[in-house]
Motif scaffolding. Sequence first.
Motif, PDB file in Angstrom:
ATOM      1  N   ALA A  27       0.828  -1.205   0.000  1.00 25.42           N
ATOM      2  CA  ALA A  27       0.000   0.000   0.000  1.00 25.42           C
ATOM      3  C   ALA A  27       0.866   1.260   0.000  1.00 25.42           C
ATOM      4  O   ALA A  27       0.482   2.284  -0.570  1.00 25.42           O
ATOM      5  CB  ALA A  27      -0.934   0.002   1.204  1.00 25.42           C
ATOM      6  N   CYS A  28       2.043   1.156   0.596  1.00 24.89           N
ATOM      7  CA  CYS A  28       2.899   2.337   0.750  1.00 24.89           C
ATOM      8  C   CYS A  28       4.233   2.260   0.005  1.00 24.89           C
ATOM      9  O   CYS A  28       4.841   3.303  -0.262  1.00 24.89           O
ATOM     10  CB  CYS A  28       3.182   2.578   2.229  1.00 24.89           C
ATOM     11  N   HIS A  29       4.727   1.056  -0.260  1.00 21.45           N
ATOM     12  CA  HIS A  29       6.057   0.881  -0.855  1.00 21.45           C
ATOM     13  C   HIS A  29       5.998   0.019  -2.101  1.00 21.45           C
ATOM     14  O   HIS A  29       5.134  -0.842  -2.226  1.00 21.45           O
ATOM     15  CB  HIS A  29       7.002   0.191   0.141  1.00 21.45           C
ATOM     16  N   SER A  30       6.943   0.234  -3.001  1.00 21.30           N
ATOM     17  CA  SER A  30       7.099  -0.649  -4.145  1.00 21.30           C
ATOM     18  C   SER A  30       8.562  -1.066  -4.233  1.00 21.30           C
ATOM     19  O   SER A  30       9.450  -0.437  -3.650  1.00 21.30           O
ATOM     20  CB  SER A  30       6.626   0.023  -5.438  1.00 21.30           C
ATOM     21  N   ILE A  31       8.783  -2.145  -4.960  1.00 25.93           N
ATOM     22  CA  ILE A  31      10.127  -2.694  -5.110  1.00 25.93           C
ATOM     23  C   ILE A  31      10.174  -3.470  -6.420  1.00 25.93           C
ATOM     24  O   ILE A  31       9.141  -3.916  -6.915  1.00 25.93           O
ATOM     25  CB  ILE A  31      10.492  -3.591  -3.896  1.00 25.93           C
ATOM     26  N   GLY A  32      11.341  -3.578  -6.989  1.00 22.97           N
ATOM     27  CA  GLY A  32      11.499  -4.323  -8.235  1.00 22.97           C
ATOM     28  C   GLY A  32      11.536  -3.399  -9.438  1.00 22.97           C
ATOM     29  O   GLY A  32      11.577  -2.171  -9.307  1.00 22.97           O
ATOM     30  N   ASP A  33      11.508  -4.004 -10.600  1.00 25.74           N
ATOM     31  CA  ASP A  33      11.574  -3.260 -11.851  1.00 25.74           C
ATOM     32  C   ASP A  33      10.423  -2.259 -11.935  1.00 25.74           C
ATOM     33  O   ASP A  33       9.270  -2.609 -11.721  1.00 25.74           O
ATOM     34  CB  ASP A  33      11.506  -4.255 -13.021  1.00 25.74           C
ATOM     35  N   GLY A  34      10.737  -1.014 -12.195  1.00 24.74           N
ATOM     36  CA  GLY A  34       9.722   0.021 -12.334  1.00 24.74           C
ATOM     37  C   GLY A  34       9.175   0.572 -11.025  1.00 24.74           C
ATOM     38  O   GLY A  34       8.191   1.302 -11.037  1.00 24.74           O
ATOM     39  N   ALA A  35       9.795   0.239  -9.896  1.00 22.36           N
ATOM     40  CA  ALA A  35       9.310   0.722  -8.593  1.00 22.36           C
ATOM     41  C   ALA A  35       9.338   2.246  -8.543  1.00 22.36           C
ATOM     42  O   ALA A  35      10.256   2.888  -9.037  1.00 22.36           O
ATOM     43  CB  ALA A  35      10.155   0.140  -7.468  1.00 22.36           C
ATOM     44  N   ASN A  84      14.056  -0.305  -3.611  1.00 24.51           N
ATOM     45  CA  ASN A  84      15.164  -0.913  -4.355  1.00 24.51           C
ATOM     46  C   ASN A  84      16.502  -0.469  -3.774  1.00 24.51           C
ATOM     47  O   ASN A  84      16.678   0.694  -3.401  1.00 24.51           O
ATOM     48  CB  ASN A  84      15.107  -0.523  -5.832  1.00 24.51           C
ATOM     49  N   GLY A  85      17.426  -1.414  -3.692  1.00 31.28           N
ATOM     50  CA  GLY A  85      18.765  -1.091  -3.198  1.00 31.28           C
ATOM     51  C   GLY A  85      18.781  -0.690  -1.736  1.00 31.28           C
ATOM     52  O   GLY A  85      19.667   0.046  -1.306  1.00 31.28           O
ATOM     53  N   ASP A 111      12.234 -13.597   6.506  1.00 30.44           N
ATOM     54  CA  ASP A 111      11.751 -13.803   5.144  1.00 30.44           C
ATOM     55  C   ASP A 111      11.615 -12.471   4.409  1.00 30.44           C
ATOM     56  O   ASP A 111      12.013 -12.354   3.238  1.00 30.44           O
ATOM     57  CB  ASP A 111      10.395 -14.519   5.158  1.00 30.44           C
ATOM     58  N   LEU A 112      11.089 -11.465   5.086  1.00 29.54           N
ATOM     59  CA  LEU A 112      10.913 -10.153   4.470  1.00 29.54           C
ATOM     60  C   LEU A 112      12.262  -9.550   4.092  1.00 29.54           C
ATOM     61  O   LEU A 112      12.429  -9.016   2.994  1.00 29.54           O
ATOM     62  CB  LEU A 112      10.130  -9.229   5.407  1.00 29.54           C
ATOM     63  N   TRP A 113      13.250  -9.664   4.981  1.00 34.27           N
ATOM     64  CA  TRP A 113      14.582  -9.155   4.661  1.00 34.27           C
ATOM     65  C   TRP A 113      15.178  -9.917   3.470  1.00 34.27           C
ATOM     66  O   TRP A 113      15.779  -9.312   2.579  1.00 34.27           O
ATOM     67  CB  TRP A 113      15.524  -9.225   5.858  1.00 34.27           C
ATOM     68  N   ALA A 114      14.997 -11.235   3.434  1.00 33.98           N
ATOM     69  CA  ALA A 114      15.515 -12.034   2.314  1.00 33.98           C
ATOM     70  C   ALA A 114      14.921 -11.541   0.995  1.00 33.98           C
ATOM     71  O   ALA A 114      15.615 -11.483  -0.028  1.00 33.98           O
ATOM     72  CB  ALA A 114      15.214 -13.513   2.531  1.00 33.98           C
ATOM     73  N   TYR A 115      13.660 -11.169   1.008  1.00 33.73           N
ATOM     74  CA  TYR A 115      13.003 -10.667  -0.197  1.00 33.73           C
ATOM     75  C   TYR A 115      13.495  -9.259  -0.556  1.00 33.73           C
ATOM     76  O   TYR A 115      13.947  -9.018  -1.672  1.00 33.73           O
ATOM     77  CB  TYR A 115      11.485 -10.670  -0.013  1.00 33.73           C
ATOM     78  N   VAL A 116      13.422  -8.339   0.381  1.00 40.19           N
ATOM     79  CA  VAL A 116      13.756  -6.936   0.114  1.00 40.19           C
ATOM     80  C   VAL A 116      15.233  -6.771  -0.266  1.00 40.19           C
ATOM     81  O   VAL A 116      15.566  -6.022  -1.187  1.00 40.19           O
ATOM     82  CB  VAL A 116      13.402  -6.063   1.340  1.00 40.19           C
ATOM     83  N   SER A 117      16.100  -7.484   0.405  1.00 41.67           N
ATOM     84  CA  SER A 117      17.546  -7.287   0.194  1.00 41.67           C
ATOM     85  C   SER A 117      18.050  -7.887  -1.104  1.00 41.67           C
ATOM     86  O   SER A 117      19.190  -7.640  -1.488  1.00 41.67           O
ATOM     87  CB  SER A 117      18.332  -7.857   1.371  1.00 41.67           C
ATOM     88  N   GLN A 118      17.228  -8.642  -1.816  1.00 42.57           N
ATOM     89  CA  GLN A 118      17.686  -9.239  -3.061  1.00 42.57           C
ATOM     90  C   GLN A 118      17.645  -8.265  -4.239  1.00 42.57           C
ATOM     91  O   GLN A 118      18.181  -8.534  -5.303  1.00 42.57           O
ATOM     92  CB  GLN A 118      16.883 -10.497  -3.380  1.00 42.57           C
ATOM     93  N   PHE A 119      17.036  -7.082  -4.047  1.00 42.53           N
ATOM     94  CA  PHE A 119      16.917  -6.114  -5.137  1.00 42.53           C
ATOM     95  C   PHE A 119      18.033  -5.074  -5.086  1.00 42.53           C
ATOM     96  O   PHE A 119      18.296  -4.482  -4.045  1.00 42.53           O
ATOM     97  CB  PHE A 119      15.557  -5.400  -5.068  1.00 42.53           C
ATOM     98  N   ASP A 120      18.656  -4.844  -6.247  1.00 44.09           N
ATOM     99  CA  ASP A 120      19.669  -3.794  -6.316  1.00 44.09           C
ATOM    100  C   ASP A 120      18.979  -2.453  -6.587  1.00 44.09           C
ATOM    101  O   ASP A 120      17.749  -2.389  -6.695  1.00 44.09           O
ATOM    102  CB  ASP A 120      20.742  -4.125  -7.364  1.00 44.09           C
ATOM    103  N   ALA A 121      19.748  -1.399  -6.694  1.00 45.18           N
ATOM    104  CA  ALA A 121      19.189  -0.052  -6.844  1.00 45.18           C
ATOM    105  C   ALA A 121      18.373   0.113  -8.121  1.00 45.18           C
ATOM    106  O   ALA A 121      17.501   0.979  -8.202  1.00 45.18           O
ATOM    107  CB  ALA A 121      20.316   0.984  -6.796  1.00 45.18           C
ATOM    108  N   THR A 139      17.087  -8.283  -9.449  1.00 43.06           N
ATOM    109  CA  THR A 139      17.518  -9.154  -8.376  1.00 43.06           C
ATOM    110  C   THR A 139      18.994  -9.409  -8.525  1.00 43.06           C
ATOM    111  O   THR A 139      19.500  -9.617  -9.642  1.00 43.06           O
ATOM    112  CB  THR A 139      16.729 -10.491  -8.342  1.00 43.06           C
ATOM    113  N   LYS A 140      19.678  -9.338  -7.395  1.00 42.08           N
ATOM    114  CA  LYS A 140      21.117  -9.564  -7.361  1.00 42.08           C
ATOM    115  C   LYS A 140      21.393 -11.024  -7.683  1.00 42.08           C
ATOM    116  O   LYS A 140      20.681 -11.903  -7.198  1.00 42.08           O
ATOM    117  CB  LYS A 140      21.693  -9.234  -5.988  1.00 42.08           C
ATOM    118  N   SER A 141      22.417 -11.282  -8.460  1.00 41.30           N
ATOM    119  CA  SER A 141      22.780 -12.681  -8.713  1.00 41.30           C
ATOM    120  C   SER A 141      23.667 -13.171  -7.577  1.00 41.30           C
ATOM    121  O   SER A 141      24.502 -12.446  -7.062  1.00 41.30           O
ATOM    122  CB  SER A 141      23.491 -12.824 -10.051  1.00 41.30           C
ATOM    123  N   ASN A 142      23.414 -14.384  -7.151  1.00 39.99           N
ATOM    124  CA  ASN A 142      24.168 -14.936  -6.026  1.00 39.99           C
ATOM    125  C   ASN A 142      25.363 -15.707  -6.490  1.00 39.99           C
ATOM    126  O   ASN A 142      25.495 -16.280  -7.440  1.00 39.99           O
ATOM    127  CB  ASN A 142      23.257 -15.834  -5.185  1.00 39.99           C
TER     128      ASN A 142
END
Length: 137
Positions: free
Chosen positions: A43-51, A60-61, A120-130, A134-137
């Motif tokens: 509702a308040c935040h977006s993340i990922g491509d086009g955020a 992102n990032g 789980d939330l940190w694992a999801y949020v932290s995988q996105f770069d600026a 998604t960051k490659s591992n």
Amino acid sequence: MHKLTLTALAVLASSAVAPGALAQDAAKGDPAAGKTSFNKCLACHSIGDGAKNKVGPELNGLDGRKSGSAPDYSYSDANKNSGITWNEAQFKDYIKDPKAKVPGTKMIFPGIKNEKEINDLWAYVSQFDADGKTKSN
């Protein structure tokens, strides 16, 4: 009989290690479960491509980003002056009770108390770069 005893010892030894390994994996978090948890944030935040910034800044990032620094977002003075650089420990502490961590924040979310959900939330949020990739591992 000797072979049976050795087999039993091997099973016991491996089961003694497994709970620690499971606990360690749980601390890492599950990005798929974190994506589901992120629905609370949409509702308040977006993340990922086009955020884009919404009521809250795009995320992102986030890992390594200074609080109050997302471009074109109007932050509270509390966030801009918090001195926080987002990382796993800062995020996990903040998301439990945002208003306690940063008094004066505009964020009205009451927080998440469940440790697994936080991981789980940190694992999801932290995988996105600026750039929202998604960051490659």
